[in-house]
Motif scaffolding. Structure first.
Motif, mmCIF file in Angstrom:
data_model
loop_
_atom_site.group_PDB
_atom_site.id
_atom_site.type_symbol
_atom_site.label_atom_id
_atom_site.label_comp_id
_atom_site.label_asym_id
_atom_site.label_seq_id
_atom_site.Cartn_x
_atom_site.Cartn_y
_atom_site.Cartn_z
ATOM 1 N N ARG A 188 -0.402 -9.146 -2.850
ATOM 2 C CA ARG A 188 -0.527 -7.422 -3.565
ATOM 3 C C ARG A 188 -1.826 -7.453 -4.682
ATOM 4 N NH1 ARG A 188 4.384 -8.004 -1.356
ATOM 5 N NH2 ARG A 188 5.376 -6.357 -0.598
ATOM 6 N N ILE A 189 -1.948 -6.721 -4.601
ATOM 7 C CA ILE A 189 -3.458 -6.295 -5.717
ATOM 8 C C ILE A 189 -3.084 -5.204 -6.585
ATOM 9 C CG2 ILE A 189 -4.790 -6.602 -3.647
ATOM 10 C CD1 ILE A 189 -4.906 -3.434 -3.514
ATOM 11 N N MET A 194 -6.933 -0.561 -5.703
ATOM 12 C CA MET A 194 -6.636 0.098 -5.012
ATOM 13 C C MET A 194 -7.531 1.199 -4.313
ATOM 14 S SD MET A 194 -3.517 3.614 -5.113
ATOM 15 C CE MET A 194 -4.354 4.408 -6.594
ATOM 16 N N VAL A 195 -8.771 0.912 -4.650
ATOM 17 C CA VAL A 195 -9.745 1.255 -4.134
ATOM 18 C C VAL A 195 -10.365 1.098 -2.746
ATOM 19 C CG1 VAL A 195 -11.538 0.445 -5.316
ATOM 20 C CG2 VAL A 195 -11.677 2.922 -4.407
ATOM 21 N N VAL A 196 -10.282 -0.342 -2.984
ATOM 22 C CA VAL A 196 -10.439 -1.477 -1.808
ATOM 23 C C VAL A 196 -9.997 -1.261 -0.396
ATOM 24 C CG1 VAL A 196 -10.610 -3.842 -1.176
ATOM 25 C CG2 VAL A 196 -11.427 -3.097 -3.794
ATOM 26 N N TYR A 230 3.810 2.294 2.598
ATOM 27 C CA TYR A 230 3.398 0.710 2.084
ATOM 28 C C TYR A 230 1.624 1.187 1.287
ATOM 29 C CZ TYR A 230 5.904 -0.947 5.778
ATOM 30 O OH TYR A 230 7.137 -1.519 6.357
ATOM 31 N N SER A 231 1.350 1.795 0.847
ATOM 32 C CA SER A 231 0.397 1.997 -0.005
ATOM 33 C C SER A 231 0.838 1.797 -1.419
ATOM 34 C CB SER A 231 0.036 3.616 -0.112
ATOM 35 O OG SER A 231 0.867 4.430 -0.773
ATOM 36 N N TRP A 232 2.368 1.616 -1.760
ATOM 37 C CA TRP A 232 3.311 1.514 -3.393
ATOM 38 C C TRP A 232 3.747 0.246 -3.240
ATOM 39 C CZ3 TRP A 232 8.046 0.783 -2.977
ATOM 40 C CH2 TRP A 232 8.665 1.800 -2.161
ATOM 41 N N ARG A 233 2.951 -0.512 -1.797
ATOM 42 C CA ARG A 233 4.156 -1.481 -1.696
ATOM 43 C C ARG A 233 3.246 -2.745 -1.981
ATOM 44 N NH1 ARG A 233 8.426 0.861 1.344
ATOM 45 N NH2 ARG A 233 10.059 0.540 0.940
ATOM 46 N N ILE A 235 1.301 -2.984 -4.086
ATOM 47 C CA ILE A 235 0.743 -3.171 -5.671
ATOM 48 C C ILE A 235 1.637 -3.453 -6.518
ATOM 49 C CG2 ILE A 235 0.204 -1.237 -7.639
ATOM 50 C CD1 ILE A 235 -1.953 -0.916 -4.851
ATOM 51 N N ARG A 236 0.994 -4.716 -7.055
ATOM 52 C CA ARG A 236 1.937 -5.238 -8.160
ATOM 53 C C ARG A 236 2.499 -4.358 -8.806
ATOM 54 N NH1 ARG A 236 -2.559 -9.525 -7.782
ATOM 55 N NH2 ARG A 236 -3.100 -8.484 -9.785
#
Length: 546
Positions: A188-189, A194-196, A230-233, A235-236
């Motif tokens: 997780r990032i 998130m832009v990557v 999954y876009s929010w999953r 994210i740390r």
């Protein structure tokens, strides 16, 4: 006070593994087994890559590949502007593929099959992505190996991952973005990074759609699942889900659309309402067309049902899949009714992501083909669905085997699943020299050159084989001395030509054929009328059985 030592030596401790590992064994033995299967997994991947390289080099250039090379690859501008709305064959211009072939020709034209360099490279990337996806979604070591072999060596998938068309590029891009999301689920990032993934996914969307317009449904399914679930999953930090979803949806859509518009700006007006699209849609008949399409794509192209064993394997797989899906639905409903923890029903794992993308693609296909009544095109246009369905089927079957807890039934269930996957794989392996009848072109011109390198061979074609002309013409640029018959050759007078190519069974009686057994694999007969140099030719003759 001294701590009492365990009576059981760690070396001999029995550790219960998952049913997917087949057996409960000692730790040391378990590590050894896993290591062996990891090596086998790597060998299957190496075989998948090496056989693609071999076939791309040896199988002859097909009609569509040659036509793409002649019509669209002279320059980047030609690739980006060539689309005739009155010519249905214009759909063969897969733009990014045409551009890459242009540059391949610029630097590697001395290689006979230079037009396959971009697609073969993409096919290798596709194989690596599939291997990563299988490794992350399948738990059992043995089943990983067989699942990888199934996905890499199903002929329909195998051939379209090296041919000089846009399919290989689109397959590589689509499964690369799936692999990226699966990797991010375990890495997780930060929110600020998130832009990557937004940029990476947008670029891969552009590569897939720029190579194949028909990847639209697959891309829509993937992006909907990723952005919505999954876009929010990945994210740390705990941030607002709706905000992250909105940022991803808007950003990916805007960036992908902008890049795609720049690529298609010179032809999109001609593409809308073109004769090719109108013709395809006119022959589409809702449910009946969709049923036949999916039957051809997911059953005929995957299962070998030509004998009793093949038919048994097919029905066994379908029965087991239906049972597994029914069990999973029942357990999900029960866990929801009993308010089991969300963790047990969570989707924060690669297998769930693959299943959701597959389900989403079926929904997209239903909406597009039934509700909107649009044609799905040729079978190869939806080649993206086949790997999705295969890997999702293996995931479902493995989870079904894992649900059997009681020995020895757990081992038996896993063995049955493993045997079925192996049977499907071995039942329909790809040919490593033939794609279709047109792929006999390369082998034939090399044979003729070996017989007499200085002779100019005149070639004729029977009526059903006339499209071979374009493929043979491709080889003229590499020093093969060939002349051709008119587009409608006088098949009644084959003596006008040194070599005449017929569809198998239509050649004249008592004609002399070059390497009958070899070319019969391509469903063609190559007759020869020319005098042969006796010091260079060895003829193998055989008496026909009838």
């Amino acid at each position: 006070m001294k701590r009492q030592k365990s009576k059981t030596s760690p070396r001999h401790t029995e550790v219960e593994k998952t049913p997917a590992d087949g057996l409960s064994v000692a730790d040391g033995e378990f590590v050894q087994i896993r290591t062996i299967f990891t090596v086998l997994f790597a060998l299957v991947l190496l075989a998948a890559i090496s056989t693609r390289i071999y076939k791309a080099n040896h199988a002859g250039i097909s009609y569509d590949e040659a036509m793409t090379s002649f019509r669209y690859c002279d320059s980047v501008e030609r690739a980006m502007t060539s689309f005739d709305p009155k010519d249905s064959s214009s759909t063969n211009n897969h733009i990014l593929n045409s551009i890459l072939i242009h540059y391949a020709g610029k630097y590697f034209r001395s290689y006979e099959h230079y037009i396959r360099i971009p697609s073969l490279t993409a096919g290798i990337i596709f194989s690596l992505c599939i291997a990563f996806i299988v490794y992350k979604t399948i738990d059992g070591a043995a089943l990983r190996v067989t699942a990888l072999a199934l996905l890499c060596f199903t002929p329909f998938i195998f051939d379209y991952s090296y041919l000089a068309r846009g399919y290989a590029l689109a397959l590589a891009a689509f499964y690369a973005e799936i692999a990226v999301v699966i990797w991010l689920l375990s890495h997780r990032i930060a929110y600020r990074s998130m832009v990557v993934p937004i940029v990476v996914i947008s670029l891969l969307n552009f590569m897939a759609f720029g190579s194949m317009l028909s990847s639209m449904l697959a891309l829509a399914a993937f992006n909907a699942v990723f952005a919505g679930l999954y876009s929010w999953r990945i994210i740390r930090e705990k941030r607002g889900r709706l905000k992250i979803i909105a940022i991803n949806l808007v950003s990916i859509f805007a960036m992908s659309s902008g890049l795609i518009f720049l690529l298609y700006r010179g032809m999109y007006k001609n593409m809308i309402g073109s004769r090719a699209l109108t013709k395809m849609n006119s022959g589409w008949h809702g449910w009946s067309s969709l049923g036949d399409f999916l039957n051809q794509l997911l059953i005929v192209r995957v299962f070998a049902r030509g004998n009793n064993f093949g038919a048994f394997v097919f029905y066994a797989v379908i029965a087991l899949l239906l049972a597994a899906i029914g069990l999973h639905i029942y357990r999900f409903v029960e866990s929801a009714r009993n308010k089991t923890s969300r963790r047990s029903r969570g989707i924060d794992n690669p297998a769930a992501f693959m299943l959701l993308v597959t389900a989403a693609m079926f929904i997209m296909i239903f909406v597009y083909s039934i509700i909107l009544n649009n044609s799905l095109g040729r079978l190869r246009s939806q080649v993206f669905l086949t790997p999705l369905v295969l890997i999702s089927s293996v995931i479902i079957l493995e989870k079904f085997a894992a649900a059997v807890r009681r020995p020895p039934f757990n081992r038996l269930a896993y063995a049955v699943v493993l045997l079925l996957v192996v049977s499907v794989t071995l039942g329909r392996l790809p040919s490593f020299r033939r794609f279709d009848k047109y792929s006999m072109t390369g082998p034939l011109v090399r044979m003729l050159k070996a017989i007499d390198p200085n002779k100019k061979w005149s070639m004729g074609f029977s009526e059903p084989m006339g499209l071979l002309y374009m493929a043979f013409r491709y080889y003229q640029q590499f020093g093969y001395n060939l002349t051709f018959a008119p587009k409608k050759p006088p098949a009644t007078n084959p003596s006008n030509f040194d070599v005449v190519i017929y569809r198998m069974g239509r050649q004249p009686e008592k004609s002399l054929c070059i390497d009958w057994e070899y070319f019969s694999d391509f469903s063609v007969a190559v007759t020869i009328n020319s005098a042969l140099p006796s010091d260079k030719v060895i003829i193998n003759a055989a008496q026909p059985k009838d």
